[in-house]
Design a protein around this motif. Structure first.
Motif, mmCIF file in Angstrom:
data_model
loop_
_atom_site.group_PDB
_atom_site.id
_atom_site.type_symbol
_atom_site.label_atom_id
_atom_site.label_comp_id
_atom_site.label_asym_id
_atom_site.label_seq_id
_atom_site.Cartn_x
_atom_site.Cartn_y
_atom_site.Cartn_z
ATOM 1 N N ARG A 80 0.845 -1.203 0.000
ATOM 2 C CA ARG A 80 0.000 0.000 0.000
ATOM 3 C C ARG A 80 0.872 1.242 0.000
ATOM 4 N NH1 ARG A 80 -5.108 -1.637 2.610
ATOM 5 N NH2 ARG A 80 -5.539 -3.623 1.640
ATOM 6 N N ILE A 81 0.245 2.366 -0.290
ATOM 7 C CA ILE A 81 0.916 3.658 -0.201
ATOM 8 C C ILE A 81 0.169 4.481 0.835
ATOM 9 C CG2 ILE A 81 1.532 5.769 -1.414
ATOM 10 C CD1 ILE A 81 1.698 4.093 -3.960
ATOM 11 N N PRO A 82 0.844 4.923 1.888
ATOM 12 C CA PRO A 82 2.240 4.686 2.243
ATOM 13 C C PRO A 82 2.433 3.244 2.720
ATOM 14 C CG PRO A 82 1.178 5.862 4.030
ATOM 15 C CD PRO A 82 0.163 5.724 2.920
ATOM 16 N N ASP A 83 3.693 2.810 2.763
ATOM 17 C CA ASP A 83 3.969 1.417 3.106
ATOM 18 C C ASP A 83 3.613 1.066 4.550
ATOM 19 O OD1 ASP A 83 6.066 2.637 4.423
ATOM 20 O OD2 ASP A 83 7.633 1.492 3.417
ATOM 21 N N THR A 84 3.367 2.075 5.381
ATOM 22 C CA THR A 84 2.918 1.773 6.746
ATOM 23 C C THR A 84 1.529 1.146 6.741
ATOM 24 O OG1 THR A 84 2.117 4.037 6.982
ATOM 25 C CG2 THR A 84 4.308 3.545 7.874
ATOM 26 N N ASN A 85 0.839 1.212 5.614
ATOM 27 C CA ASN A 85 -0.479 0.581 5.483
ATOM 28 C C ASN A 85 -0.414 -0.790 4.801
ATOM 29 O OD1 ASN A 85 -1.930 2.672 6.706
ATOM 30 N ND2 ASN A 85 -1.991 3.834 4.799
ATOM 31 N N ASP A 86 0.787 -1.281 4.526
ATOM 32 C CA ASP A 86 0.932 -2.620 3.942
ATOM 33 C C ASP A 86 0.260 -3.657 4.829
ATOM 34 O OD1 ASP A 86 2.540 -1.570 1.954
ATOM 35 O OD2 ASP A 86 4.406 -2.426 2.732
ATOM 36 N N ILE A 87 -0.270 -4.682 4.197
ATOM 37 C CA ILE A 87 -0.786 -5.822 4.952
ATOM 38 C C ILE A 87 0.291 -6.896 4.924
ATOM 39 C CG2 ILE A 87 -2.534 -7.625 5.084
ATOM 40 C CD1 ILE A 87 -4.472 -5.649 3.760
ATOM 41 N N LEU A 88 0.726 -7.298 6.116
ATOM 42 C CA LEU A 88 1.760 -8.309 6.269
ATOM 43 C C LEU A 88 1.141 -9.593 6.791
ATOM 44 C CD1 LEU A 88 4.556 -6.192 8.000
ATOM 45 C CD2 LEU A 88 4.212 -6.609 5.574
ATOM 46 N N ALA A 89 1.826 -10.692 6.559
ATOM 47 C CA ALA A 89 1.388 -11.981 7.074
ATOM 48 C C ALA A 89 2.609 -12.747 7.557
ATOM 49 C CB ALA A 89 0.664 -12.778 5.999
ATOM 50 N N VAL A 90 2.376 -13.639 8.509
ATOM 51 C CA VAL A 90 3.421 -14.542 8.976
ATOM 52 C C VAL A 90 3.048 -15.944 8.526
ATOM 53 C CG1 VAL A 90 4.588 -15.537 10.969
ATOM 54 C CG2 VAL A 90 3.972 -13.117 10.967
ATOM 55 N N TYR A 91 3.976 -16.574 7.840
ATOM 56 C CA TYR A 91 3.815 -17.966 7.420
ATOM 57 C C TYR A 91 4.773 -18.827 8.219
ATOM 58 C CZ TYR A 91 0.911 -16.664 3.470
ATOM 59 O OH TYR A 91 -0.112 -16.196 2.693
ATOM 60 N N GLU A 92 4.273 -19.941 8.701
ATOM 61 C CA GLU A 92 5.106 -20.905 9.401
ATOM 62 C C GLU A 92 5.420 -22.041 8.442
ATOM 63 O OE1 GLU A 92 4.333 -22.301 13.628
ATOM 64 O OE2 GLU A 92 3.691 -24.012 12.396
ATOM 65 N N ALA A 93 6.701 -22.215 8.162
ATOM 66 C CA ALA A 93 7.139 -23.278 7.254
ATOM 67 C C ALA A 93 7.863 -24.342 8.073
ATOM 68 C CB ALA A 93 8.074 -22.708 6.196
ATOM 69 N N GLU A 94 7.534 -25.598 7.790
ATOM 70 C CA GLU A 94 8.246 -26.709 8.420
ATOM 71 C C GLU A 94 9.124 -27.350 7.356
ATOM 72 O OE1 GLU A 94 6.055 -29.354 10.962
ATOM 73 O OE2 GLU A 94 4.529 -27.818 11.293
ATOM 74 N N LEU A 95 10.422 -27.464 7.675
ATOM 75 C CA LEU A 95 11.400 -28.041 6.753
ATOM 76 C C LEU A 95 12.085 -29.217 7.414
ATOM 77 C CD1 LEU A 95 11.095 -24.936 5.910
ATOM 78 C CD2 LEU A 95 13.308 -25.236 4.858
ATOM 79 N N ASP A 96 12.494 -30.182 6.591
ATOM 80 C CA ASP A 96 13.291 -31.288 7.133
ATOM 81 C C ASP A 96 14.743 -30.823 7.235
ATOM 82 O OD1 ASP A 96 14.429 -31.510 4.567
ATOM 83 O OD2 ASP A 96 13.316 -33.330 4.076
ATOM 84 N N ASP A 97 15.616 -31.689 7.715
ATOM 85 C CA ASP A 97 17.017 -31.329 7.916
ATOM 86 C C ASP A 97 17.752 -31.007 6.629
ATOM 87 O OD1 ASP A 97 17.095 -31.485 10.703
ATOM 88 O OD2 ASP A 97 17.404 -33.657 10.650
ATOM 89 N N GLU A 98 17.220 -31.429 5.491
ATOM 90 C CA GLU A 98 17.844 -31.161 4.197
ATOM 91 C C GLU A 98 17.300 -29.899 3.542
ATOM 92 O OE1 GLU A 98 16.883 -34.804 2.346
ATOM 93 O OE2 GLU A 98 18.250 -35.950 3.592
ATOM 94 N N GLY A 99 16.334 -29.218 4.202
ATOM 95 C CA GLY A 99 15.775 -27.985 3.667
ATOM 96 C C GLY A 99 14.566 -28.184 2.776
ATOM 97 N N ASN A 100 14.025 -29.408 2.721
ATOM 98 C CA ASN A 100 12.828 -29.667 1.920
ATOM 99 C C ASN A 100 11.588 -29.223 2.679
ATOM 100 O OD1 ASN A 100 14.267 -31.056 -0.213
ATOM 101 N ND2 ASN A 100 14.520 -32.727 1.240
#
Length: 120
Positions: A80-100
């Protein structure tokens, strides 16, 4: 004691006789299969960006689990303009030890300018 000395001392004290740190990490901080926490974080950002098609703001959480890693990635969902109005999200990613990527999900969504996200 300098910073370099204190880091070296901590590193030696965390090792056991086999040169391994507690928690299945080697002396240099790499996971069991060779990826460092920083590399895991980069992989998580790449996976989330590919899955969502959105730009990442950065990694906000990194946690070792029994099965791999859990990484919190903050993403700009809507610029958005200004960027203080951006909509942010948090994603939780689960990865194995190899990064998959094992799984991912959105756990939170909020305006960048909101300081107290707990009060909605």
């Amino acid at each position: 004691m300098t910073v370099a000395q204190s880091r070296s001392t901590r590193s030696r004290s965390a090792q056991n006789e086999g040169g391994q740190k507690r928690g299945g990490q080697s002396e240099n901080g790499r996971s069991r299969d060779g990826l460092s926490p920083e590399e895991i974080a980069r992989k998580a950002v790449e996976h989330v960006a590919e899955m969502t098609g959105r730009d990442s703001e950065g990694v906000i959480a990194l946690e070792r689990t029994d099965d791999g890693w859990k990484v919190g990635v903050e993403v700009v969902e809507s610029g958005r303009i200004p960027d203080t109005n951006d909509i942010l999200a948090v994603y939780e990613a689960e990865l194995d030890d190899e990064g998959n990527l094992l799984s991912y999900r959105r756990t939170d969504r909020y305006f960048r300018g909101r300081f107290d996200r707990d009060k909605r």
